[in-house]
Design an enzyme around this catalytic site. Structure first.
Site, PDB file in Angstrom:
ATOM      1  N   TYR A 144       0.811  -0.986   0.108  1.00  0.00           N
ATOM      2  CA  TYR A 144       0.026   0.032  -0.056  1.00  0.00           C
ATOM      3  C   TYR A 144       0.813   1.247  -0.046  1.00  0.00           C
ATOM      4  O   TYR A 144       1.836   1.368   0.836  1.00  0.00           O
ATOM      5  CB  TYR A 144      -0.878  -0.048   1.305  1.00  0.00           C
ATOM      6  CG  TYR A 144      -1.798   1.356   1.310  1.00  0.00           C
ATOM      7  CD1 TYR A 144      -3.007   1.332   0.499  1.00  0.00           C
ATOM      8  CD2 TYR A 144      -1.529   1.975   2.202  1.00  0.00           C
ATOM      9  CE1 TYR A 144      -3.687   2.482   0.586  1.00  0.00           C
ATOM     10  CE2 TYR A 144      -2.206   3.270   2.439  1.00  0.00           C
ATOM     11  CZ  TYR A 144      -3.475   3.671   1.629  1.00  0.00           C
ATOM     12  OH  TYR A 144      -4.179   4.702   1.706  1.00  0.00           O
ATOM     13  N   ASP A 239       9.298   2.800  -0.375  1.00  0.00           N
ATOM     14  CA  ASP A 239       8.182   3.370   0.670  1.00  0.00           C
ATOM     15  C   ASP A 239       8.572   2.934   1.896  1.00  0.00           C
ATOM     16  O   ASP A 239       8.063   1.885   2.362  1.00  0.00           O
ATOM     17  CB  ASP A 239       6.870   3.051   0.135  1.00  0.00           C
ATOM     18  CG  ASP A 239       5.737   3.660   0.625  1.00  0.00           C
ATOM     19  OD1 ASP A 239       6.119   4.358   1.697  1.00  0.00           O
ATOM     20  OD2 ASP A 239       4.685   3.492   0.586  1.00  0.00           O
ATOM     21  N   LYS A 267       4.418   8.905   8.806  1.00  0.00           N
ATOM     22  CA  LYS A 267       4.489   8.246   9.957  1.00  0.00           C
ATOM     23  C   LYS A 267       5.381   8.770  10.998  1.00  0.00           C
ATOM     24  O   LYS A 267       5.249   9.687  11.718  1.00  0.00           O
ATOM     25  CB  LYS A 267       4.191   6.854   9.987  1.00  0.00           C
ATOM     26  CG  LYS A 267       2.888   6.382   8.936  1.00  0.00           C
ATOM     27  CD  LYS A 267       2.634   4.877   8.917  1.00  0.00           C
ATOM     28  CE  LYS A 267       1.327   4.827   8.301  1.00  0.00           C
ATOM     29  NZ  LYS A 267       1.143   4.071   7.047  1.00  0.00           N
TER      30      LYS A 267
HETATM   31  C1  LIG Z   1       0.763   4.658   5.773  1.00  0.00           C
HETATM   32  C2  LIG Z   1       1.339   4.416   4.848  1.00  0.00           C
HETATM   33  C3  LIG Z   1       1.184   5.223   3.427  1.00  0.00           C
HETATM   34  C4  LIG Z   1       0.194   6.448   3.226  1.00  0.00           C
HETATM   35  O1  LIG Z   1       0.594   7.494   4.241  1.00  0.00           O
HETATM   36  P1  LIG Z   1      -0.652   8.425   4.607  1.00  0.00           P
HETATM   37  O2  LIG Z   1      -0.223   9.240   5.706  1.00  0.00           O
HETATM   38  O3  LIG Z   1      -1.867   7.422   5.230  1.00  0.00           O
HETATM   39  O4  LIG Z   1      -1.107   8.957   3.343  1.00  0.00           O
HETATM   40  C5  LIG Z   1       2.045   4.929   2.218  1.00  0.00           C
HETATM   41  N1  LIG Z   1       2.948   3.804   2.279  1.00  0.00           N
HETATM   42  C6  LIG Z   1       3.034   3.403   3.415  1.00  0.00           C
HETATM   43  C7  LIG Z   1       4.030   2.120   3.305  1.00  0.00           C
HETATM   44  C8  LIG Z   1       2.214   3.389   4.358  1.00  0.00           C
HETATM   45  O5  LIG Z   1       2.339   2.265   5.437  1.00  0.00           O
END
Ligand SMILES: *Cc1c(COP(=O)(O)O)cnc(C)c1O
Length: 427
Positions: A144, A239, A267
């Protein structure tokens, strides 16, 4: 446990907000429950609007690695707030945060602060396309990367458990250049590169997947992605929105020793306030406006309160022993849960990297999305409700990572294992 106040709060919320929430996973539908409404949190504990306390493994879906409301972070944010919330002018604190990130994640030679992980991945892809002059991207099933249109294909997290992995409202055009392959399968990636010669701008990957539950890269997988992208002239984007500052101070790239061209953060880097970041090699980031032709902007980018929370969090995480402590707590939980599964005779397994882990109701190792059986979600739902009733809040889906924080301790881990033993026995 009583849930009257949560129930009332949920009814009120449902009148105006779709599903009663501002982000779908919070609705708890995939565990067959209604949301627990939070009132406050401190350390490893969350208190709900009914006045009940829970051991928390949601960790705000990742940011709260120090535990909730760490006094030093609260103080720093308070001091920043007193100086003004936002200026629309650059601040020295933004420079300090970008310097600190670049020290900890050296592959981010230059970077930009944004306001969410979604913005970070979206902007990184645009930059990669602008830099390479190519259109195609490769994403891996179950990963994701936020909810940008081009990335809502075979996505994990909430998109997975709500039964609409390919969201309505995303046009075929928006995903026409997105190619997908299963995770931990280098041959499938190579096949895409071979079929699309010189068309792929970037491959984006969660170097440890957290969004189909915790799925580690198999030995050689990240190295293989590095080699394939380099050979085909595509950029490798890690990511690390979840894994950054989580699986090591330098993220998964430090833990596994593989250097990407670009990195996305979110995060933890905002310490619980909205922040994201994307960056990479200096020549790549040189295409971003106003130095180059790739546009990207944000009213709230580098917000002073978020930056203060991020700086304080990274400082506290830099204390010697922090990651050894997280590793030890994670290992204790893994060992306890594994023993509980065995003792109770329930088929399942714990997969963990550092302080992120998932208990899968799966017969064998989960290497890719298909390895999770269809029955797992219902079994996890019953387990989740049992844990909630025993005073332990888990992320509300089989396909999420549980987060251990520095505010957790051995006694809390052992209590969690005891609760799990009973919840499993009741299945
Ligand atoms: C949470 C997450 C996102 C999205 O971040 P948001 O701040 O919710 O937009 C993208 N990539 C990874 C791996 C994530 O865990």
């Amino acid at each position: 446990m009583k849930h009257e106040a949560s129930k009332r709060a949920f009814e009120a919320a449902t009148r105006r907000m779709p599903g009663g929430v501002n982000s779908p996973a919070r609705a708890c539908r995939s565990v067959g429950a209604e949301p627990v409404f939070a009132a406050r949190a401190e350390g490893a504990w969350v208190e709900d609007v009914d006045g009940q306390r829970y051991i928390d493994y949601v960790g705000a879906f990742g940011p709260m690695i120090l535990g909730h409301a760490h006094p030093e972070v609260v103080a720093r944010v308070g001091r920043a707030a007193a100086r003004g919330f936002s200026f629309g002018m650059p601040t020295e604190a933004e420079t300090a945060l970008t310097e600190r990130i670049a020290e900890l994640v050296p592959a981010m030679e230059r970077l930009r602060l944004v306001s969410s992980g979604t913005e970070a991945t979206m902007s990184a892809l645009r930059t990669a396309r602008g830099y390479t002059g190519r259109r195609g991207i490769i994403k891996l099933e179950g990963c994701y990367h936020g909810h940008a249109d081009a990335l809502l294909v075979k996505a994990g997290s909430g998109a997975l458990t709500h039964g609409s992995p390919d969201s309505a409202g995303v046009t075929p055009g928006a995903v026409a250049d997105t190619f997908t392959a299963p995770y931990n399968d280098l041959d499938a990636v190579e096949a895409i590169f071979t079929a699309q010669p010189e068309a792929i701008a970037a491959l984006i990957v969660e170097p440890v997947v957290g969004n189909m539950g915790v799925v580690p890269p198999e030995p050689g997988y990240l190295e293989g992605l590095r080699e394939l992208t380099r050979r085909h002239g595509a950029l490798l984007i890690f990511d690390e929105v979840m894994t950054g500052f989580r699986v090591a101070l330098g993220g998964a790239q430090a833990r596994f020793g593989v250097t990407p061209d670009m990195t996305c953060l979110g995060k933890i880097v905002g310490g619980g306030l909205p922040v994201g970041a994307y960056g990479g090699r200096a020549d790549i980031m040189g295409v971003v406006a106003p130095e180059g032709p790739v546009y990207q902007a944000g009213t709230n980018s580098g917000n002073p309160l978020s930056v203060a929370a991020g700086l304080a969090t990274l400082e506290l995480l830099s204390h010697p022993g922090a990651y050894e402590r997280l590793e030890a707590l994670g290992a204790r939980l893994e060992a306890g849960l594994t023993a509980a599964l065995e003792d109770v005779g329930v088929e399942g397994r714990v997969q963990r990297v550092g302080s992120m882990l998932t208990l899968f109701f799966a017969p064998g190792p989960v290497r890719r999305l298909d390895d999770v059986p269809d029955t797992a979600s219902a079994r996890f739902g019953a387990f989740w409700r049992g844990m909630r009733d025993a005073g332990v809040l888990l992320p509300p889906s089989q396909y999420e990572a549980w987060f251990v924080s520095l505010a957790h301790d051995e006694a809390i881990c052992d209590r969690t294992v005891e609760a799990a033993r009973q919840a499993l026995a009741a299945q």
